[in-house]
Design an enzyme around this catalytic site. Structure first.
Site, mmCIF file in Angstrom:
data_model
loop_
_atom_site.group_PDB
_atom_site.id
_atom_site.type_symbol
_atom_site.label_atom_id
_atom_site.label_comp_id
_atom_site.label_asym_id
_atom_site.label_seq_id
_atom_site.Cartn_x
_atom_site.Cartn_y
_atom_site.Cartn_z
ATOM 1 N N ASN A 85 23.550 24.736 128.732
ATOM 2 C CA ASN A 85 24.908 24.828 128.172
ATOM 3 C C ASN A 85 25.902 25.256 129.252
ATOM 4 O OD1 ASN A 85 26.940 24.689 126.290
ATOM 5 N ND2 ASN A 85 26.468 26.648 125.314
ATOM 6 N N GLU A 125 22.405 19.555 130.026
ATOM 7 C CA GLU A 125 23.772 20.032 129.818
ATOM 8 C C GLU A 125 24.260 20.872 131.002
ATOM 9 O OE1 GLU A 125 26.410 20.977 125.880
ATOM 10 O OE2 GLU A 125 24.289 21.486 125.735
ATOM 11 N N ASP A 147 16.248 18.237 125.504
ATOM 12 C CA ASP A 147 16.919 18.684 124.289
ATOM 13 C C ASP A 147 17.089 17.416 123.466
ATOM 14 O OD1 ASP A 147 18.560 19.442 122.236
ATOM 15 O OD2 ASP A 147 20.247 20.037 123.503
ATOM 16 N N ASN A 174 17.837 17.258 120.254
ATOM 17 C CA ASN A 174 18.865 17.408 119.220
ATOM 18 C C ASN A 174 18.382 16.935 117.848
ATOM 19 O OD1 ASN A 174 21.365 18.742 119.930
ATOM 20 N ND2 ASN A 174 21.637 17.173 121.494
ATOM 21 N N HIS A 199 20.338 27.949 123.956
ATOM 22 C CA HIS A 199 18.945 27.508 123.902
ATOM 23 C C HIS A 199 18.070 28.511 124.645
ATOM 24 C CE1 HIS A 199 19.507 23.164 122.632
ATOM 25 N NE2 HIS A 199 20.747 23.507 122.943
#
Length: 263
Positions: free
Chosen positions: A9, A35, A151, A153, A252
């Site tokens: 992130n 990310e 990830d 999602n 995360h």
């Protein structure tokens, strides 16, 4: 081989919270990150390597958005960035390192799947990504062994998120998304890949992402969105797993899996 996956992130944000200091102590052989939210000028200058690991990256064209990286101790025999699909490659979603030797074809891959939580337009992008990815993975599996960390999602089953009843109409737990993962794990009709974490840990409340709203993290109201997806031969060599929640580098948590082979 110790392989860690972590959605950061934002690589700068995660670094400021001690991610790379923690990583230096993990004795990892490979680390997939998602990310990045940063471009080459920042990443190559500050985050190109860590400990004994050398990173390669796939950046989004849009600044401060998406992007993936893959750090490895060993130098790859080949490097592939992107899926050769412009819609997704412009968002920096795929980096693959190949470690081929005589008699062995092996890839490690870091992927960031689109999120559909911002609205229907992005949900349709997510569906297009899933539709394109499955045949790509099936073709890859036909010619080589691989471990893909991501990830995704998507939470696959009811055990994979706390509030599954209230999330059945929300992106990340939609029936179509969950069915896609089921097909991915189906050896007869799908790609025949393995959700490695679940071969080692079948317990409830094993989450890797928590909403920033409320006290979700404090109360462990989470989702399992981060995966190791592997071809069966490599998945069978998985020996230990760990979700690290001792520090918060991101929304995360890093997921580590140890495999009984060497690059």
């Amino acid at each position: 081989m110790r392989f860690i996956t972590a959605n950061l992130n934002g690589v700068r944000s995660a670094a400021s919270k001690g991610f790379f200091e923690w990583l230096d102590k993990q004795q990892a052989d490979a680390v997939g990150v998602q990310e990045l939210k940063a471009q080459a000028d920042v990443v190559e200058a500050k985050f190109r390597s860590c400990d004994r690991l050398d990173g390669h990256f796939h950046y989004a064209e849009k600044k401060g958005y998406s992007g993936v990286g893959l750090y490895t101790k060993e130098e790859p025999s080949d490097l592939i960035t992107g899926l050769a699909i412009p819609e997704f490659d412009s968002e920096g979603r795929w980096v693959e390192k190949r470690f081929d030797k005589p008699g062995r074809k092996l890839s490690l891959i870091s992927v960031y799947f689109p999120s559909g939580t911002s609205g229907e337009e992005r949900q349709q992008v997510k569906y297009r990504f899933l539709a394109a990815l499955q045949p790509h993975l099936m073709a890859l599996k036909a010619e080589r062994e691989f471990i893909l960390v991501a990830d995704v999602n998507i939470a696959h089953k009811e055990i994979d998120l706390k509030n599954w009843r209230s999330n059945q109409k929300n992106s990340g737990f939609l029936p179509e998304e969950r069915a896609w993962l089921t097909r991915l794990f189906d050896g007869a009709q799908g790609a025949g890949l393995v959700d490695v974490f679940r071969t080692l840990n079948d317990k409830a409340e094993q989450y890797t992402w928590w909403s920033a709203r409320g006290a979700a993290r404090a109360n462990n109201v989470g989702w399992r969105l981060d995966y190791h997806l592997a071809t069966p031969g490599l998945a069978a060599l998985a020996k230990a797993e760990a979700i690290y929640t001792g520090q918060h580098f991101s929304d995360h948590a890093p997921l580590t899996i140890d495999y009984d082979f060497v690059l």
